[in-house]
Write a protein that holds these residues in place. Structure first.
Motif, PDB file in Angstrom:
ATOM      1  N   LEU A  18     -28.271  33.054 -23.834  1.00 48.01           N
ATOM      2  CA  LEU A  18     -26.737  34.104 -23.842  1.00 48.01           C
ATOM      3  C   LEU A  18     -27.784  35.799 -24.141  1.00 48.01           C
ATOM      4  CD1 LEU A  18     -23.956  33.304 -25.789  1.00 48.01           C
ATOM      5  CD2 LEU A  18     -24.296  33.769 -23.070  1.00 48.01           C
ATOM      6  N   ILE A  19     -28.615  35.212 -24.688  1.00 50.86           N
ATOM      7  CA  ILE A  19     -29.415  36.283 -25.119  1.00 50.86           C
ATOM      8  C   ILE A  19     -30.722  36.316 -23.973  1.00 50.86           C
ATOM      9  CG2 ILE A  19     -31.534  37.785 -26.529  1.00 50.86           C
ATOM     10  CD1 ILE A  19     -30.803  35.726 -29.552  1.00 50.86           C
ATOM     11  N   ALA A  20     -31.230  36.307 -23.144  1.00 55.59           N
ATOM     12  CA  ALA A  20     -31.864  36.240 -21.955  1.00 55.59           C
ATOM     13  C   ALA A  20     -31.248  36.518 -21.155  1.00 55.59           C
ATOM     14  CB  ALA A  20     -32.675  34.758 -21.996  1.00 55.59           C
ATOM     15  N   ILE A  21     -29.289  35.985 -20.812  1.00 59.88           N
ATOM     16  CA  ILE A  21     -28.861  37.006 -20.319  1.00 59.88           C
ATOM     17  C   ILE A  21     -28.406  38.110 -20.198  1.00 59.88           C
ATOM     18  CG2 ILE A  21     -26.305  36.770 -18.730  1.00 59.88           C
ATOM     19  CD1 ILE A  21     -26.529  33.630 -18.873  1.00 59.88           C
ATOM     20  N   ALA A  22     -28.183  37.813 -21.628  1.00 53.78           N
ATOM     21  CA  ALA A  22     -27.690  39.973 -22.110  1.00 53.78           C
ATOM     22  C   ALA A  22     -29.359  40.556 -21.436  1.00 53.78           C
ATOM     23  CB  ALA A  22     -27.624  39.681 -23.767  1.00 53.78           C
ATOM     24  N   ALA A  23     -30.684  39.953 -21.985  1.00 57.06           N
ATOM     25  CA  ALA A  23     -31.456  40.959 -22.418  1.00 57.06           C
ATOM     26  C   ALA A  23     -31.325  41.794 -20.449  1.00 57.06           C
ATOM     27  CB  ALA A  23     -32.810  40.503 -22.708  1.00 57.06           C
ATOM     28  N   VAL A  24     -31.289  40.399 -19.279  1.00 57.38           N
ATOM     29  CA  VAL A  24     -31.760  40.578 -18.278  1.00 57.38           C
ATOM     30  C   VAL A  24     -30.142  42.043 -17.494  1.00 57.38           C
ATOM     31  CG1 VAL A  24     -31.297  39.873 -15.503  1.00 57.38           C
ATOM     32  CG2 VAL A  24     -32.821  38.638 -17.532  1.00 57.38           C
ATOM     33  N   THR A  25     -29.200  41.624 -18.368  1.00 53.67           N
ATOM     34  CA  THR A  25     -27.890  42.861 -17.503  1.00 53.67           C
ATOM     35  C   THR A  25     -28.606  44.127 -18.978  1.00 53.67           C
ATOM     36  OG1 THR A  25     -26.586  40.782 -17.975  1.00 53.67           O
ATOM     37  CG2 THR A  25     -25.081  43.035 -18.089  1.00 53.67           C
ATOM     38  N   PHE A  26     -28.665  44.020 -19.602  1.00 54.55           N
ATOM     39  CA  PHE A  26     -29.395  45.272 -20.124  1.00 54.55           C
ATOM     40  C   PHE A  26     -30.658  45.807 -19.460  1.00 54.55           C
ATOM     41  CE2 PHE A  26     -31.899  47.686 -22.290  1.00 54.55           C
ATOM     42  CZ  PHE A  26     -31.283  48.390 -23.479  1.00 54.55           C
ATOM     43  N   LEU A  27     -30.922  44.776 -18.423  1.00 50.85           N
ATOM     44  CA  LEU A  27     -31.917  45.443 -17.757  1.00 50.85           C
ATOM     45  C   LEU A  27     -31.730  46.524 -16.805  1.00 50.85           C
ATOM     46  CD1 LEU A  27     -35.444  43.440 -18.801  1.00 50.85           C
ATOM     47  CD2 LEU A  27     -34.524  46.114 -19.371  1.00 50.85           C
ATOM     48  N   ILE A  28     -30.691  45.780 -16.036  1.00 49.95           N
ATOM     49  CA  ILE A  28     -29.724  46.229 -14.704  1.00 49.95           C
ATOM     50  C   ILE A  28     -29.487  47.183 -14.986  1.00 49.95           C
ATOM     51  CG2 ILE A  28     -28.334  45.234 -13.043  1.00 49.95           C
ATOM     52  CD1 ILE A  28     -29.054  42.550 -13.300  1.00 49.95           C
ATOM     53  N   VAL A  29     -28.162  47.238 -15.886  1.00 50.90           N
ATOM     54  CA  VAL A  29     -27.023  48.453 -16.497  1.00 50.90           C
ATOM     55  C   VAL A  29     -27.692  50.192 -16.753  1.00 50.90           C
ATOM     56  CG1 VAL A  29     -25.169  46.645 -15.791  1.00 50.90           C
ATOM     57  CG2 VAL A  29     -25.830  47.385 -18.423  1.00 50.90           C
ATOM     58  N   ARG A  30     -29.150  48.998 -17.540  1.00 55.47           N
ATOM     59  CA  ARG A  30     -29.334  50.751 -18.437  1.00 55.47           C
ATOM     60  C   ARG A  30     -29.346  51.857 -17.557  1.00 55.47           C
ATOM     61  NH1 ARG A  30     -35.487  49.525 -18.848  1.00 55.47           N
ATOM     62  NH2 ARG A  30     -36.412  49.417 -16.601  1.00 55.47           N
ATOM     63  N   GLU A  31     -29.676  52.184 -16.630  1.00 58.50           N
ATOM     64  CA  GLU A  31     -29.728  53.835 -16.242  1.00 58.50           C
ATOM     65  C   GLU A  31     -28.765  53.823 -15.140  1.00 58.50           C
ATOM     66  OE1 GLU A  31     -33.107  53.189 -13.110  1.00 58.50           O
ATOM     67  OE2 GLU A  31     -34.699  52.824 -14.476  1.00 58.50           O
ATOM     68  N   GLN A  32     -27.252  52.770 -14.677  1.00 52.02           N
ATOM     69  CA  GLN A  32     -26.355  52.922 -13.627  1.00 52.02           C
ATOM     70  C   GLN A  32     -25.243  53.477 -15.191  1.00 52.02           C
ATOM     71  OE1 GLN A  32     -25.820  49.175 -12.836  1.00 52.02           O
ATOM     72  NE2 GLN A  32     -26.917  49.280 -11.124  1.00 52.02           N
ATOM     73  N   SER A  33     -25.059  53.080 -16.563  1.00 50.92           N
ATOM     74  CA  SER A  33     -24.108  53.581 -17.014  1.00 50.92           C
ATOM     75  C   SER A  33     -24.660  53.364 -18.838  1.00 50.92           C
ATOM     76  CB  SER A  33     -23.067  52.841 -16.702  1.00 50.92           C
ATOM     77  OG  SER A  33     -21.993  53.288 -17.084  1.00 50.92           O
ATOM     78  N   GLN A  34     -24.656  54.710 -19.147  1.00 49.86           N
ATOM     79  CA  GLN A  34     -24.748  54.779 -20.469  1.00 49.86           C
ATOM     80  C   GLN A  34     -23.827  54.325 -21.690  1.00 49.86           C
ATOM     81  OE1 GLN A  34     -27.670  55.651 -20.663  1.00 49.86           O
ATOM     82  NE2 GLN A  34     -27.387  56.646 -22.514  1.00 49.86           N
ATOM     83  N   ASP A  35     -22.143  53.883 -21.948  1.00 46.24           N
ATOM     84  CA  ASP A  35     -21.367  53.303 -22.684  1.00 46.24           C
ATOM     85  C   ASP A  35     -22.031  51.840 -21.900  1.00 46.24           C
ATOM     86  OD1 ASP A  35     -19.412  53.248 -24.025  1.00 46.24           O
ATOM     87  OD2 ASP A  35     -18.217  52.781 -22.419  1.00 46.24           O
ATOM     88  N   LEU A  36     -21.914  51.414 -20.997  1.00 46.43           N
ATOM     89  CA  LEU A  36     -21.736  49.907 -20.397  1.00 46.43           C
ATOM     90  C   LEU A  36     -23.451  49.634 -21.263  1.00 46.43           C
ATOM     91  CD1 LEU A  36     -20.798  47.179 -19.863  1.00 46.43           C
ATOM     92  CD2 LEU A  36     -22.376  47.980 -17.388  1.00 46.43           C
ATOM     93  N   THR A  37     -24.642  50.564 -21.453  1.00 45.42           N
ATOM     94  CA  THR A  37     -25.217  49.318 -21.979  1.00 45.42           C
ATOM     95  C   THR A  37     -25.514  49.663 -22.834  1.00 45.42           C
ATOM     96  OG1 THR A  37     -26.693  51.283 -19.602  1.00 45.42           O
ATOM     97  CG2 THR A  37     -28.665  50.889 -22.020  1.00 45.42           C
ATOM     98  N   LYS A  38     -25.022  50.346 -23.692  1.00 44.61           N
ATOM     99  CA  LYS A  38     -25.055  50.614 -25.123  1.00 44.61           C
ATOM    100  C   LYS A  38     -23.940  49.392 -25.741  1.00 44.61           C
ATOM    101  CE  LYS A  38     -23.272  53.601 -28.808  1.00 44.61           C
ATOM    102  NZ  LYS A  38     -22.058  55.011 -29.217  1.00 44.61           N
ATOM    103  N   LYS A  39     -23.498  48.943 -24.691  1.00 46.81           N
ATOM    104  CA  LYS A  39     -22.469  47.523 -25.412  1.00 46.81           C
ATOM    105  C   LYS A  39     -23.094  46.421 -25.305  1.00 46.81           C
ATOM    106  CE  LYS A  39     -17.522  49.773 -24.475  1.00 46.81           C
ATOM    107  NZ  LYS A  39     -16.194  49.495 -23.063  1.00 46.81           N
ATOM    108  N   VAL A  40     -24.163  46.555 -24.035  1.00 43.01           N
ATOM    109  CA  VAL A  40     -24.738  45.475 -24.104  1.00 43.01           C
ATOM    110  C   VAL A  40     -25.710  45.792 -24.594  1.00 43.01           C
ATOM    111  CG1 VAL A  40     -26.576  44.770 -22.481  1.00 43.01           C
ATOM    112  CG2 VAL A  40     -24.496  45.349 -21.649  1.00 43.01           C
ATOM    113  N   GLY A  41     -26.399  46.312 -24.983  1.00 37.94           N
ATOM    114  CA  GLY A  41     -27.512  46.584 -26.251  1.00 37.94           C
ATOM    115  C   GLY A  41     -26.387  45.882 -27.758  1.00 37.94           C
ATOM    116  N   ASN A  42     -25.276  46.141 -28.515  1.00 35.14           N
ATOM    117  CA  ASN A  42     -25.158  46.014 -28.888  1.00 35.14           C
ATOM    118  C   ASN A  42     -24.773  44.276 -28.401  1.00 35.14           C
ATOM    119  OD1 ASN A  42     -24.971  48.651 -30.597  1.00 35.14           O
ATOM    120  ND2 ASN A  42     -22.801  49.039 -29.547  1.00 35.14           N
ATOM    121  N   ILE A  43     -24.138  43.887 -27.492  1.00 36.13           N
ATOM    122  CA  ILE A  43     -24.661  42.900 -27.545  1.00 36.13           C
ATOM    123  C   ILE A  43     -25.384  41.322 -27.876  1.00 36.13           C
ATOM    124  CG2 ILE A  43     -23.853  40.428 -26.571  1.00 36.13           C
ATOM    125  CD1 ILE A  43     -21.572  42.517 -24.344  1.00 36.13           C
TER     126      ILE A  43
END
Length: 102
Positions: free
Chosen positions: A58-83
């Motif tokens: 789950l940590i690996a999946i969340a990290a990949v998700t963070f890398l994908i969405v970090r430039e697209q949406s600030q709010d979503l990036t913050k939520k994924v970072g908290n996860i």
């Protein structure tokens, strides 16, 4: 020997041998309980390892998700970072729990 004396002799013999057999049964019961405890411990360790593997995945999946969405949406990036932070804390607690159980 009379019939009554034979009965009492047999009854006394049974009473004398009964505790010896009951000790063997108690010993066998203790062995079975110990084997069950060891089996339960092994099952618990297996479940613990499965949870640790799931947390790491789950940590690996969340990290990949963070890398994908970090430039697209600030709010979503913050939520994924908290996860990710929550999962890392959870994984750390699992490690601490495993080390304490040993």
């Amino acid at each position: 020997m009379s019939h009554h004396q034979i009965k009492y002799l047999l009854f006394g013999g049974i009473l004398l041998t009964l505790p010896l057999e009951s000790h063997a049964q108690i010993s066998e019961l203790v062995n079975q309980v110990n084997a069950a405890e060891q089996g339960a411990s092994q099952i618990g360790n297996s479940i613990f390892r499965i949870i640790k593997i799931a947390a790491a995945v789950l940590i690996a999946i969340a990290a990949v998700t963070f890398l994908i969405v970090r430039e697209q949406s600030q709010d979503l990036t913050k939520k994924v970072g908290n996860i990710i932070v929550g999962l890392v804390i959870f994984y750390g607690l699992l490690e601490i729990g495993e080390n304490l159980s040993r």
